[in-house]
Design a protein around this motif. Structure first.
Motif: not given
Length: 161
Positions: A95-97, A18-29, A102-107
């Protein structure tokens, strides 16, 4: 399962994932690099699966913790926080999937993933308190292996040098 308590063995996976997944979400954003695009959804999916296993393995040892004198309120707090974390990881995963096409709502996906990771870490903290403060999972003296007559006490080994 076969007399084994799986809970201590499996709880670390959803925390790390979960921590690394959230970090990857942040990096991708922040970077929007194609090579990191699918890390977040995949890691969060694995964290969700691991959280389910951790939850059910925790339910399997619930009675054991009660029998060991762990306060019921502490067990319930850990269990309730786990359910909230499990729900948050589920939402973060969906939400991540969903936002990848679309790239919308990434934040929003990133924010929910960070919250889910925080809840998961807090759940782990509460589980650690059950073990280290309240003694959940301790081994009774009769169940410990008896010391062998061949074993030399540590102090005697130091003096022999």
């Amino acid at each position: 399962m076969f007399g084994l308590d799986l809970h201590p063995a499996v709880v670390h996976f959803p925390i790390a994932l979960a921590v690394v997944g959230a970090l990857m979400e942040l990096i991708y954003m922040l970077l929007q690099r194609s090579w990191v695009r699918w890390f977040g959804p995949v890691l969060l999916t694995l964290a969700l699966a691991g959280s389910g296993v951790a939850y059910f393995s925790g339910n399997a040892v619930h009675d054991k913790a009660v029998d060991q004198g762990v306060p019921h309120a502490a067990i319930e707090k850990h269990e309730q926080t786990c359910l909230w974390a499990l729900g948050a990881i589920g939402l973060a995963t969906l939400l991540s999937w969903a936002v990848r096409t679309s790239g919308r709502g990434l934040w929003l996906s990133t924010l929910v993933a960070i919250a889910a990771a925080g809840l998961t870490v807090y759940t782990g903290y509460l589980g650690g308190e059950l073990v280290y403060r309240h003694g959940a999972g301790r081994v009774k003296a009769a169940a410990r292996a008896a010391p062998s007559s061949q074993t030399v006490p540590r102090a005697a080994r130091r003096g022999a040098r």
